[in-house]
Design a protein around this motif. Structure first.
Motif, PDB file in Angstrom:
ATOM      1  N   ILE A  11       0.853  -1.188   0.000  1.00  0.00           N
ATOM      2  CA  ILE A  11       0.000   0.000   0.000  1.00  0.00           C
ATOM      3  C   ILE A  11       0.890   1.239   0.000  1.00  0.00           C
ATOM      4  O   ILE A  11       1.534   1.537   1.005  1.00  0.00           O
ATOM      5  CB  ILE A  11      -0.913   0.017   1.242  1.00  0.00           C
ATOM      6  CG1 ILE A  11      -1.706  -1.289   1.367  1.00  0.00           C
ATOM      7  CG2 ILE A  11      -1.850   1.215   1.193  1.00  0.00           C
ATOM      8  CD1 ILE A  11      -2.396  -1.464   2.713  1.00  0.00           C
ATOM      9  N   ALA A  13       1.750   5.149   0.340  1.00  0.00           N
ATOM     10  CA  ALA A  13       1.116   6.264   1.050  1.00  0.00           C
ATOM     11  C   ALA A  13       2.100   7.410   1.195  1.00  0.00           C
ATOM     12  O   ALA A  13       3.275   7.200   1.505  1.00  0.00           O
ATOM     13  CB  ALA A  13       0.641   5.811   2.430  1.00  0.00           C
ATOM     14  N   PRO A  24      -3.363  10.248   4.620  1.00  0.00           N
ATOM     15  CA  PRO A  24      -3.156   8.924   5.221  1.00  0.00           C
ATOM     16  C   PRO A  24      -3.354   8.912   6.728  1.00  0.00           C
ATOM     17  O   PRO A  24      -3.704   7.875   7.301  1.00  0.00           O
ATOM     18  CB  PRO A  24      -1.711   8.588   4.846  1.00  0.00           C
ATOM     19  CG  PRO A  24      -1.431   9.384   3.630  1.00  0.00           C
ATOM     20  CD  PRO A  24      -2.186  10.663   3.826  1.00  0.00           C
ATOM     21  N   ILE A  34      -4.887   5.233   6.837  1.00  0.00           N
ATOM     22  CA  ILE A  34      -4.011   4.205   6.296  1.00  0.00           C
ATOM     23  C   ILE A  34      -4.135   2.900   7.078  1.00  0.00           C
ATOM     24  O   ILE A  34      -3.978   1.807   6.519  1.00  0.00           O
ATOM     25  CB  ILE A  34      -2.539   4.705   6.267  1.00  0.00           C
ATOM     26  CG1 ILE A  34      -1.667   3.752   5.464  1.00  0.00           C
ATOM     27  CG2 ILE A  34      -1.995   4.919   7.664  1.00  0.00           C
ATOM     28  CD1 ILE A  34      -2.025   3.637   4.000  1.00  0.00           C
ATOM     29  N   TRP A  38      -4.979  -0.770   5.595  1.00  0.00           N
ATOM     30  CA  TRP A  38      -4.147  -1.925   5.958  1.00  0.00           C
ATOM     31  C   TRP A  38      -5.007  -3.073   6.485  1.00  0.00           C
ATOM     32  O   TRP A  38      -4.815  -4.236   6.099  1.00  0.00           O
ATOM     33  CB  TRP A  38      -3.118  -1.486   7.006  1.00  0.00           C
ATOM     34  CG  TRP A  38      -2.389  -2.620   7.656  1.00  0.00           C
ATOM     35  CD1 TRP A  38      -1.386  -3.381   7.120  1.00  0.00           C
ATOM     36  CD2 TRP A  38      -2.631  -3.146   8.973  1.00  0.00           C
ATOM     37  NE1 TRP A  38      -0.978  -4.347   8.021  1.00  0.00           N
ATOM     38  CE2 TRP A  38      -1.734  -4.215   9.166  1.00  0.00           C
ATOM     39  CE3 TRP A  38      -3.502  -2.803  10.002  1.00  0.00           C
ATOM     40  CZ2 TRP A  38      -1.684  -4.943  10.348  1.00  0.00           C
ATOM     41  CZ3 TRP A  38      -3.464  -3.527  11.177  1.00  0.00           C
ATOM     42  CH2 TRP A  38      -2.565  -4.583  11.342  1.00  0.00           C
ATOM     43  N   VAL A  51       3.091  -1.528   4.059  1.00  0.00           N
ATOM     44  CA  VAL A  51       2.782  -0.141   3.704  1.00  0.00           C
ATOM     45  C   VAL A  51       4.077   0.553   3.304  1.00  0.00           C
ATOM     46  O   VAL A  51       5.064   0.543   4.053  1.00  0.00           O
ATOM     47  CB  VAL A  51       2.098   0.599   4.861  1.00  0.00           C
ATOM     48  CG1 VAL A  51       1.769   2.035   4.447  1.00  0.00           C
ATOM     49  CG2 VAL A  51       0.817  -0.126   5.274  1.00  0.00           C
ATOM     50  N   CYS A  53       5.808   3.836   2.816  1.00  0.00           N
ATOM     51  CA  CYS A  53       5.574   5.176   3.354  1.00  0.00           C
ATOM     52  C   CYS A  53       6.630   6.164   2.872  1.00  0.00           C
ATOM     53  O   CYS A  53       7.829   5.870   2.909  1.00  0.00           O
ATOM     54  CB  CYS A  53       5.616   5.152   4.879  1.00  0.00           C
ATOM     55  SG  CYS A  53       4.582   3.896   5.641  1.00  0.00           S
ATOM     56  N   GLY A 104      -3.664   3.819  -0.995  1.00  0.00           N
ATOM     57  CA  GLY A 104      -3.772   4.109   0.429  1.00  0.00           C
ATOM     58  C   GLY A 104      -4.936   4.983   0.822  1.00  0.00           C
ATOM     59  O   GLY A 104      -5.057   5.366   1.992  1.00  0.00           O
TER      60      GLY A 104
END
Length: 251
Positions: A11, A13, A24, A34, A38, A51, A53, A104
């Motif tokens: 994902i 984000a 997020p 977020i 998830w 994730v 990031c 996200g």
């Protein structure tokens, strides 16, 4: 499945959204958006969830909820680049051979839709897969903000080869038009190839990243689903997501 793949869900984000900054981390009933995304991805149960990031604050929120997060270069140009870099940093040994890219900003996404986007990769000829749903609102056929996928599906057929994506109304003639849903699954080697390619001519013209793959001979198959997940781009979208995820509405 026709082929054994080891999938992972990633994902991407980042906080620097133009229309809804810091989205997020937007609060939805005590948890960051977020984290809700998830959780939906975990519920899909097709593999581990990571994730990707751009900022440490997002990673902290995910880890606090019990999730796995990897920091990526904040200047990467797209979510696909972020997914690819996170996967290489998390799994340099190459244990995972397929990756599902879940945006996200989809906190209410049905886990079944995540499973659906992965299924076309069962065909070894498919490089990447995505989702479509039939357009039922007439004005969406001519709305350039609604991306159309040109895919020939016979009655009852749920998966087909995507021949083109466009903001125009296509194809011509009687029959259904399909709204493209921007979730993707990639073979890992195909993702690595995709992010290394230069932008395509049609990609730049239509402002559609997936055309880069088609312009370079990659095969995209599309799975037909019944609903479009709610993407959170504005404060009104966020209010709607909060309503949909209210404890009373989920009980």
């Amino acid at each position: 499945m026709a082929e054994s793949l080891s999938p992972i869900v990633v994902i991407p984000a980042r906080l620097k959204a133009t229309r809804l900054p810091n989205k997020p981390l937007a609060d939805i009933h005590g948890e960051a958006m977020i984290v809700h995304v998830w959780r939906r991805a975990v519920e899909a149960a097709i593999g581990p969830v990571l994730v990707a990031c751009a900022e440490e604050e997002v990673a902290e929120a995910v880890r606090k909820a019990g999730g796995e997060a990897v920091l990526t270069d904040p200047d990467l140009p797209s979510g696909s680049d972020r997914v690819s870099q996170a996967l290489e940093r998390f799994d340099p040994e190459g244990r995972y051979t397929a990756v599902v890219n879940v945006q996200g900003d989809l906190p209410t996404i049905d886990p079944g839709i995540i499973r659906a986007v992965f299924e076309p990769l069962a065909d070894p000829a498919v490089d990447m897969s995505t989702l479509v749903t039939e357009i039922t609102v007439e004005e969406e056929r001519t709305n350039p903000n609604v991306v159309k996928a040109v895919v020939g599906l016979a009655p009852g057929q749920r998966t087909g080869r995507a021949l083109y994506f466009t903001r125009a109304t296509a194809p011509w003639g009687e029959g259904p038009h399909y709204h493209h849903i921007g979730l993707y699954a990639f073979r890992r080697d195909s993702l690595k190839r995709f992010v290394a390619l230069p932008q395509g001519i049609l990609e730049q013209r239509e402002k559609l990243e997936q055309l880069r793959a088609l312009e370079n001979g990659m095969r995209i198959d599309a799975a037909l689903v019944d609903t479009i997940p709610l993407g959170v781009d504005t404060s009104a979208d966020l209010d709607r997501a909060r309503a949909l995820l209210a404890p009373s509405s989920r009980s």
